[in-house]
Motif scaffolding. Sequence first.
Motif, PDB file in Angstrom:
ATOM      1  N   ALA A  75       0.832  -1.202   0.000  1.00  2.00           N
ATOM      2  CA  ALA A  75       0.000   0.000   0.000  1.00  2.00           C
ATOM      3  C   ALA A  75       0.871   1.258   0.000  1.00  2.00           C
ATOM      4  CB  ALA A  75      -0.935  -0.011   1.211  1.00  2.00           C
TER       5      ALA A  75
ATOM      6  N   LEU B 148       1.286  -1.864  -9.981  1.00  2.68           N
ATOM      7  CA  LEU B 148       1.502  -3.105 -10.729  1.00  2.68           C
ATOM      8  C   LEU B 148       0.170  -3.655 -11.210  1.00  2.68           C
ATOM      9  CD1 LEU B 148       3.077  -5.669 -11.651  1.00  2.68           C
ATOM     10  CD2 LEU B 148       2.879  -6.519  -9.314  1.00  2.68           C
TER      11      LEU B 148
ATOM     12  N   LEU C 262     -12.424   1.827  -8.775  1.00  2.91           N
ATOM     13  CA  LEU C 262     -12.323   2.591  -7.529  1.00  2.91           C
ATOM     14  C   LEU C 262     -11.286   1.965  -6.602  1.00  2.91           C
ATOM     15  CD1 LEU C 262     -16.027   3.511  -6.736  1.00  2.91           C
ATOM     16  CD2 LEU C 262     -14.173   5.050  -7.386  1.00  2.91           C
ATOM     17  N   LEU C 263     -11.189   0.623  -6.630  1.00  4.49           N
ATOM     18  CA  LEU C 263     -10.174  -0.033  -5.811  1.00  4.49           C
ATOM     19  C   LEU C 263      -8.787   0.391  -6.258  1.00  4.49           C
ATOM     20  CD1 LEU C 263     -11.552  -3.588  -5.263  1.00  4.49           C
ATOM     21  CD2 LEU C 263     -10.654  -2.075  -3.503  1.00  4.49           C
ATOM     22  N   GLY C 264      -8.620   0.527  -7.571  1.00  7.25           N
ATOM     23  CA  GLY C 264      -7.330   0.978  -8.075  1.00  7.25           C
ATOM     24  C   GLY C 264      -6.954   2.330  -7.512  1.00  7.25           C
ATOM     25  N   ALA C 265      -7.971   3.136  -7.194  1.00  6.66           N
ATOM     26  CA  ALA C 265      -7.728   4.483  -6.660  1.00  6.66           C
ATOM     27  C   ALA C 265      -7.804   4.499  -5.136  1.00  6.66           C
ATOM     28  CB  ALA C 265      -8.754   5.450  -7.238  1.00  6.66           C
ATOM     29  N   TYR C 266      -7.734   3.326  -4.504  1.00 10.39           N
ATOM     30  CA  TYR C 266      -7.970   3.257  -3.060  1.00 10.39           C
ATOM     31  C   TYR C 266      -7.017   4.140  -2.259  1.00 10.39           C
ATOM     32  CZ  TYR C 266      -9.854   1.109   1.135  1.00 10.39           C
ATOM     33  OH  TYR C 266     -10.503   0.900   2.319  1.00 10.39           O
ATOM     34  N   SER C 267      -5.787   4.294  -2.758  1.00 11.31           N
ATOM     35  CA  SER C 267      -4.798   5.048  -1.978  1.00 11.31           C
ATOM     36  C   SER C 267      -5.016   6.560  -2.089  1.00 11.31           C
ATOM     37  CB  SER C 267      -3.393   4.695  -2.469  1.00 11.31           C
ATOM     38  OG  SER C 267      -3.308   4.948  -3.862  1.00 11.31           O
ATOM     39  N   ARG C 268      -5.966   6.979  -2.939  1.00  8.99           N
ATOM     40  CA  ARG C 268      -6.152   8.420  -3.152  1.00  8.99           C
ATOM     41  C   ARG C 268      -7.325   8.957  -2.354  1.00  8.99           C
ATOM     42  NH1 ARG C 268      -6.447   8.953  -9.532  1.00  8.99           N
ATOM     43  NH2 ARG C 268      -6.726  11.141  -8.962  1.00  8.99           N
TER      44      ARG C 268
ATOM     45  N   PHE D 181     -11.309  -8.278  -9.768  1.00  5.94           N
ATOM     46  CA  PHE D 181     -12.239  -8.800  -8.767  1.00  5.94           C
ATOM     47  C   PHE D 181     -13.539  -9.180  -9.475  1.00  5.94           C
ATOM     48  CE2 PHE D 181      -9.285  -6.087  -6.558  1.00  5.94           C
ATOM     49  CZ  PHE D 181      -8.915  -6.898  -5.491  1.00  5.94           C
TER      50      PHE D 181
ATOM     51  N   ARG E 185      -7.283  -0.292 -14.057  1.00  5.55           N
ATOM     52  CA  ARG E 185      -7.314  -0.262 -12.600  1.00  5.55           C
ATOM     53  C   ARG E 185      -5.970   0.211 -12.053  1.00  5.55           C
ATOM     54  NH1 ARG E 185      -8.162  -5.970  -9.777  1.00  5.55           N
ATOM     55  NH2 ARG E 185      -6.098  -6.167 -10.671  1.00  5.55           N
TER      56      ARG E 185
ATOM     57  N   VAL F 278       2.319   1.837  -3.476  1.00  3.23           N
ATOM     58  CA  VAL F 278       1.330   2.446  -4.380  1.00  3.23           C
ATOM     59  C   VAL F 278       1.261   3.950  -4.122  1.00  3.23           C
ATOM     60  CG1 VAL F 278      -1.105   2.538  -5.011  1.00  3.23           C
ATOM     61  CG2 VAL F 278      -0.044   0.344  -4.563  1.00  3.23           C
TER      62      VAL F 278
ATOM     63  N   GLU G 210     -16.394  -0.519  -9.504  1.00  2.00           N
ATOM     64  CA  GLU G 210     -15.794  -0.797  -8.191  1.00  2.00           C
ATOM     65  C   GLU G 210     -14.350  -1.265  -8.329  1.00  2.00           C
ATOM     66  OE1 GLU G 210     -19.504  -2.055  -5.300  1.00  2.00           O
ATOM     67  OE2 GLU G 210     -18.866  -3.495  -6.799  1.00  2.00           O
TER      68      GLU G 210
END
Lengths: 234, 297
Positions: free
Chosen positions: A71, A80, A98-104, A88, A147, A74, A95
């Motif tokens: 994390a 990666l 959105l997971l790909g952008a989770y760190s933002r 998923f 993603r 990222v 969704e």
Amino acid sequence: MLKVTDLHVSYGGIHALQGISLEAPAGKIVTLIGANGAGKSSTLRAIAGLIKSKTGSITYEGEELTTLDPAAIVRRGIALSPEGRRIFPHLSVRENLLLGAYSRRDSAGIARDMEWVFDLFPRLRERSEQKGGTLSGGEQQMLAVARALMSRPQVLMLDEPSLGLAPLLVKDVFSIIERINAEGRTVLLVEQNAFAALKIAHYAYVLETGRITLHGTGEELLADQRVIQAYLGG
Amino acid sequence: MTIEIFLQHLLNGLTLGSLYALIAIGYTMVYGILRLINFAHSEIFMLGAYFVFWGVTLFHLPWPLALVAAVAAVALVGVLVDRVAYRPLRDAPRISALISAIGVSFFLQNVAIVLFKAIPREVYRPEWLENPMIMGGVRVLPLTLFVPVLSLLLMLGLMYIVYHTKPGLGMRAISKDIETSALMGVPVNSIIALTFGLGSALAAASGIMWALRYPQLQPIMGVIPGFKAFIAAVFGGIGSIPGAVIGGLVLGFLEILIVAFFPDLAGYRDAFAFVLLIVVLLVKPTGLLGARPEEKV
């Protein structure tokens, strides 16, 4: 610049990487080619922080990454898109993105980038409410790349993005990689399709059983007799 | 049997079923993510009931405040259990975490014996829950309505978190693929901690309401409801939150109705749940809504 120095990784008694050193300068496409089991995926997984037990050094813009978790990596701007797509299947396309952008945390920026990847991959826009598992193989691959882009990475690592795709789609994927790179992003590409990878790469490394045996610009390697014989079906 | 009595039984079934469902959700969420049966979950349920008892008798908190404080404290205990007993074993074989869970279960039971003593305790019950109301000819204790209504609210709250928030998205992602979720930047350990916290909070609420209905506290009070909720989770399809709710409700109704229609079998009411478990495992091991184990492509 992403820099790997003397990286060693072993698991289950197998010494998968035996002192890998490579550089991915900012804004370049760098590719790793080699046979199955040569250590290409292990290299990317180690950079992404998925492999904990490793020695050597991985730095990005001078900062050591080896001790960081995935994390945190990222958040440093390195994403990666893993081998086998690993989307998923039970979540919608939206969704997954959105997971790909989770760190933002910038929701406006996330919405903008969602539009941007939908422009890159119009098929995903059409299917945005569909479950990832209902997409075709090619669409899943696009989703996996999109993603990874959603974290707005400076360095995008792609593990076998053309695997299992029809030839026409392979062409699409490579032209999209070039487009992503043209926006100033560094791309670290692992490919079985050595010819296509070398053609778009600024620099390339050849891996054999956990070691780098050759490196040079894409053009140099395309012309190299050893590469032609081993990887280009010459 | 008159219609009034039948309705009464239905309400009782709904109450019991909601209590099972609340516990079952915690089993199913943890299993969905870690593939771990958290055997300590029964003790989490028990702690909820005792913490309210403590809040009221030791700290003289007003009952509603004691309730909230107990739920929060138990959620913390759940997070702590994960941190101490499961997280260090994340990369170990699954059986190690299971053994650890059994250990935590015994540990918490014995801590409860030391802290609260083994003698059964009376529970404080607010008066307004006790005065019967007549509704459509049916005599109803406010408690009988309080339990399903609060349970429903809690379950809706949980569903909202799981299906409409970012941490919920993280939970649904790691329940499928922990490694790829980590690659996406999902802070896996925090999300797992959150899962334990939420599951424990629901179990605590269940324990508290259980103690209102069966007003006696004992350190081993969680064992049987815990097993039954586990059965409910398996019946509904372990890993599925709606499955856990349905499983809990079905088990609650069946148990009450069997005792109502066949009073002679009342002594077997606990055995009945286990028979159900055996049948489910033989006939449809994935339960009502459980996912078929997927083949890796």
